[in-house]
Design a protein around this motif. Structure first.
Motif, PDB file in Angstrom:
ATOM      1  N   THR A  35       0.945  -1.331  -0.024  1.00  0.00           N
ATOM      2  CA  THR A  35       0.078   0.145   0.039  1.00  0.00           C
ATOM      3  C   THR A  35       0.973   1.144   0.019  1.00  0.00           C
ATOM      4  O   THR A  35       0.456   2.307  -0.653  1.00  0.00           O
ATOM      5  CB  THR A  35      -0.774   0.000   1.121  1.00  0.00           C
ATOM      6  OG1 THR A  35      -1.748  -1.025   1.190  1.00  0.00           O
ATOM      7  CG2 THR A  35      -1.780   1.084   1.237  1.00  0.00           C
ATOM      8  N   LEU A  36       1.776   1.200   0.600  1.00  0.00           N
ATOM      9  CA  LEU A  36       2.972   2.328   0.366  1.00  0.00           C
ATOM     10  C   LEU A  36       3.818   2.229  -0.793  1.00  0.00           C
ATOM     11  O   LEU A  36       4.079   3.094  -1.419  1.00  0.00           O
ATOM     12  CB  LEU A  36       3.650   2.322   1.833  1.00  0.00           C
ATOM     13  CG  LEU A  36       5.039   3.240   1.897  1.00  0.00           C
ATOM     14  CD1 LEU A  36       4.308   4.941   1.784  1.00  0.00           C
ATOM     15  CD2 LEU A  36       5.658   3.422   3.080  1.00  0.00           C
ATOM     16  N   ALA A  37       4.557   1.031  -0.883  1.00  0.00           N
ATOM     17  CA  ALA A  37       5.482   0.939  -1.799  1.00  0.00           C
ATOM     18  C   ALA A  37       5.062   1.002  -3.123  1.00  0.00           C
ATOM     19  O   ALA A  37       5.744   1.669  -3.972  1.00  0.00           O
ATOM     20  CB  ALA A  37       6.125  -0.576  -1.869  1.00  0.00           C
ATOM     21  N   LEU A  38       3.895   0.657  -3.540  1.00  0.00           N
ATOM     22  CA  LEU A  38       3.487   0.570  -5.087  1.00  0.00           C
ATOM     23  C   LEU A  38       3.004   2.026  -5.266  1.00  0.00           C
ATOM     24  O   LEU A  38       3.608   2.455  -6.393  1.00  0.00           O
ATOM     25  CB  LEU A  38       2.300  -0.154  -5.055  1.00  0.00           C
ATOM     26  CG  LEU A  38       1.560  -0.404  -6.628  1.00  0.00           C
ATOM     27  CD1 LEU A  38       2.826  -0.987  -7.644  1.00  0.00           C
ATOM     28  CD2 LEU A  38       0.351  -1.378  -6.755  1.00  0.00           C
ATOM     29  N   PRO A  39       2.443   2.840  -4.765  1.00  0.00           N
ATOM     30  CA  PRO A  39       2.263   4.285  -5.039  1.00  0.00           C
ATOM     31  C   PRO A  39       3.642   5.065  -5.003  1.00  0.00           C
ATOM     32  O   PRO A  39       3.519   5.970  -5.937  1.00  0.00           O
ATOM     33  CB  PRO A  39       1.315   4.751  -4.205  1.00  0.00           C
ATOM     34  CG  PRO A  39       0.923   3.953  -2.963  1.00  0.00           C
ATOM     35  CD  PRO A  39       1.507   2.580  -3.427  1.00  0.00           C
ATOM     36  N   TRP A  40       4.294   4.748  -4.123  1.00  0.00           N
ATOM     37  CA  TRP A  40       5.635   5.298  -4.134  1.00  0.00           C
ATOM     38  C   TRP A  40       6.442   5.100  -5.430  1.00  0.00           C
ATOM     39  O   TRP A  40       6.982   5.994  -5.951  1.00  0.00           O
ATOM     40  CB  TRP A  40       6.476   4.953  -2.956  1.00  0.00           C
ATOM     41  CG  TRP A  40       7.909   5.655  -2.736  1.00  0.00           C
ATOM     42  CD1 TRP A  40       8.971   5.437  -3.063  1.00  0.00           C
ATOM     43  CD2 TRP A  40       8.135   6.994  -2.054  1.00  0.00           C
ATOM     44  NE1 TRP A  40      10.026   6.032  -2.810  1.00  0.00           N
ATOM     45  CE2 TRP A  40       9.466   7.170  -2.067  1.00  0.00           C
ATOM     46  CE3 TRP A  40       7.041   7.848  -1.245  1.00  0.00           C
ATOM     47  CZ2 TRP A  40      10.002   8.288  -1.449  1.00  0.00           C
ATOM     48  CZ3 TRP A  40       7.740   8.782  -0.457  1.00  0.00           C
ATOM     49  CH2 TRP A  40       9.013   9.051  -0.851  1.00  0.00           C
ATOM     50  N   SER A  46       7.136   7.678 -12.375  1.00  0.00           N
ATOM     51  CA  SER A  46       6.302   8.606 -13.479  1.00  0.00           C
ATOM     52  C   SER A  46       6.206  10.162 -13.149  1.00  0.00           C
ATOM     53  O   SER A  46       5.818  10.828 -13.893  1.00  0.00           O
ATOM     54  CB  SER A  46       4.748   8.014 -13.712  1.00  0.00           C
ATOM     55  OG  SER A  46       4.168   8.395 -12.304  1.00  0.00           O
ATOM     56  N   GLY A  47       6.423  10.445 -11.511  1.00  0.00           N
ATOM     57  CA  GLY A  47       6.154  11.848 -11.288  1.00  0.00           C
ATOM     58  C   GLY A  47       4.756  12.288 -11.517  1.00  0.00           C
ATOM     59  O   GLY A  47       4.833  13.732 -11.224  1.00  0.00           O
ATOM     60  N   ARG A  51      -1.598   9.632 -11.938  1.00  0.00           N
ATOM     61  CA  ARG A  51      -1.510   8.198 -12.313  1.00  0.00           C
ATOM     62  C   ARG A  51      -1.424   7.264 -11.012  1.00  0.00           C
ATOM     63  O   ARG A  51      -1.916   6.282 -10.987  1.00  0.00           O
ATOM     64  CB  ARG A  51      -0.017   7.964 -13.110  1.00  0.00           C
ATOM     65  CG  ARG A  51       0.101   8.365 -14.450  1.00  0.00           C
ATOM     66  CD  ARG A  51       1.137   8.102 -15.145  1.00  0.00           C
ATOM     67  NE  ARG A  51       1.045   8.162 -16.743  1.00  0.00           N
ATOM     68  CZ  ARG A  51       1.777   7.444 -17.577  1.00  0.00           C
ATOM     69  NH1 ARG A  51       2.747   6.829 -17.287  1.00  0.00           N
ATOM     70  NH2 ARG A  51       1.687   7.926 -18.809  1.00  0.00           N
ATOM     71  N   MET A  52      -0.661   7.759  -9.795  1.00  0.00           N
ATOM     72  CA  MET A  52      -0.727   7.133  -8.783  1.00  0.00           C
ATOM     73  C   MET A  52      -2.214   7.027  -8.230  1.00  0.00           C
ATOM     74  O   MET A  52      -2.612   5.911  -7.792  1.00  0.00           O
ATOM     75  CB  MET A  52      -0.019   7.997  -7.568  1.00  0.00           C
ATOM     76  CG  MET A  52      -0.022   7.042  -6.322  1.00  0.00           C
ATOM     77  SD  MET A  52       0.719   8.364  -4.847  1.00  0.00           S
ATOM     78  CE  MET A  52      -0.355   9.512  -4.824  1.00  0.00           C
TER      79      MET A  52
END
Length: 404
Positions: A35-40, A46-47, A51-52
């Motif tokens: 939950t933290l690592a994927l959006p990070w 992508s900046g 997209r997040m």
């Protein structure tokens, strides 16, 4: 189904139940890390915050949409098989993200496909998890209520530990390697569940009308309807309270980030303590009385939140209000699992779960708008009113001498 109040043995005496709890804790810690690592990972590669957010939406959307069809699958395959297959599919899909990225084969559309498939798997996984409890500890109300509370203890503890561990690991080894760790957690969960005794699901047609009948049964039964509406109400109100915590820290306590952290810690700690207490009380108290006490206690304490008060008492109020809520949710889930006829149980639980799952994102979105236009004390007063309205039918149900 027993309704008498007595001290039942602890479900932790069951070795298969301990395996279910261990598997849930391990996979939940991994999920919270992702939950933290994927959006990070999405944000840093992508900046793009948009997209997040889209990744979150695509992953969540299939869960409520597919919860009812997932119930059909659980009814046909059985909870054990669906959960093991779900673990293995989740492990493969999560591992595919870092694997494809390292091979330079992960365009954004492919990532969206992967997270959408993860959402589809999650829909079936959530429908099967709670049904595993009755497979391992039977259908005694007290035991299943205690089992549901311990299940929530594992989940809430994972929610406390997972993000903190992920924050350290992302800084030390990077987001991609954290995703590998989550994939490994699902594989380990599957390995634990393969040792569970095999059960043969009741043969029944895989038809949509069974799910419709499950929904009708939920609405027709006065006990299930009351529990479902109350749980849905609290599931809508408490995310508003959670979103209010950083607003309170900003408005009342000089925008001190430490205060926001203490309040969120009180939220998690109160929830974890509540699940442990419910697991103990469930073996001594009938489920409907437990739900009535939990609903009334939460409603009373929530009336204290709108007051301007020292941060210590506010944190204590938050913790106590969260401590009461498992006393509502654990009995509600138990009755959804045990009260319907056996051929409908696998169809009632997903309907109930889909409704509760939808409540949180709707509540978060609405709360953000409310806090932009209304004072936080006004919103929290409305939450207390809503909680009181949820508690009244629970009290009537739990205290009625002629309750079904």
């Amino acid at each position: 189904m027993t309704t008498e109040t007595r001290k039942a043995p602890s479900p932790l005496r069951s070795s298969p139940f301990r395996r279910v709890i261990a598997a849930e804790f391990i996979s939940s810690v991994g999920t919270q890390m992702t939950t933290l690592a994927l959006p990070w990972f999405v944000l840093t590669t992508s900046g793009s915050p948009a997209r997040m957010g889209l990744v979150f939406l695509i992953q969540i959307l299939p869960v409520p949409l597919l919860s009812m069809p997932a119930g059909l699958l659980v009814a046909r395959w059985g909870a054990r098989r669906v959960t093991i297959v779900g673990d293995l599919c989740s492990a493969t899909l999560i591992a595919a993200v870092p694997a494809l990225y390292l091979m330079d084969m992960l365009p954004f559309w492919a990532l969206l496909v992967i997270v959408a498939l993860l959402g589809c798997v999650t829909a079936g996984y959530l429908s099967a998890q709670r049904m595993l409890l009755t497979d391992t500890i039977g259908t005694d109300e007290s035991l299943v209520t205690a089992g549901n509370a311990l299940f929530e203890t594992a989940t809430s503890t994972a929610r406390l530990l997972g993000p903190a561990v992920a924050g350290l690991l992302v800084a030390q080894i990077g987001a991609l390697n954290v995703l590998w760790a989550d994939a490994a957690s699902f594989a380990l969960s599957a390995a634990l569940l393969t040792r569970l005794p095999r059960t043969t699901p009741s043969p029944q047609p895989l038809a949509a009308h069974n799910m419709a009948e499950g929904a009708r049964h939920l609405l027709r039964d006065p006990v299930l309807r009351t529990l479902a509406l109350a749980t849905l109400g609290y599931g809508t109100l408490m995310p508003v309270v959670m979103l209010a915590l950083p607003v309170l820290a900003t408005d009342r306590y000089h925008a001190d980030p430490h205060v926001a952290g203490w309040l969120l810690a009180a939220w998690g700690g109160g929830t974890a303590l509540g699940t442990v207490l419910v697991a103990w009380l469930a073996r001594r108290t009938a489920p409907l009385k437990l739900a009535a006490a939990g609903g009334a206690g939460a409603a009373v304490v929530l009336w204290l939140l709108p007051w301007d008060q020292p941060v210590t008492t506010l944190a204590l109020t938050v913790a106590i209000s969260c401590m009461f809520l498992p006393a509502v949710t654990a009995p509600a889930v138990t009755m959804m699992m045990l009260r319907p006829p056996e051929h409908l149980r696998a169809h009632v639980v997903p309907v109930f779960g889909a409704a509760v799952f939808l409540a949180s994102p709707i509540a978060y979105g609405t709360a953000g708008l409310l806090f932009e236009h209304l004072a936080v004390s006004t919103v929290l007063t409305a939450v207390a009113v809503g909680a009181t309205l949820c508690a009244l039918p629970l009290l009537k149900l739990g205290l009625s001498p002629n309750r079904p």
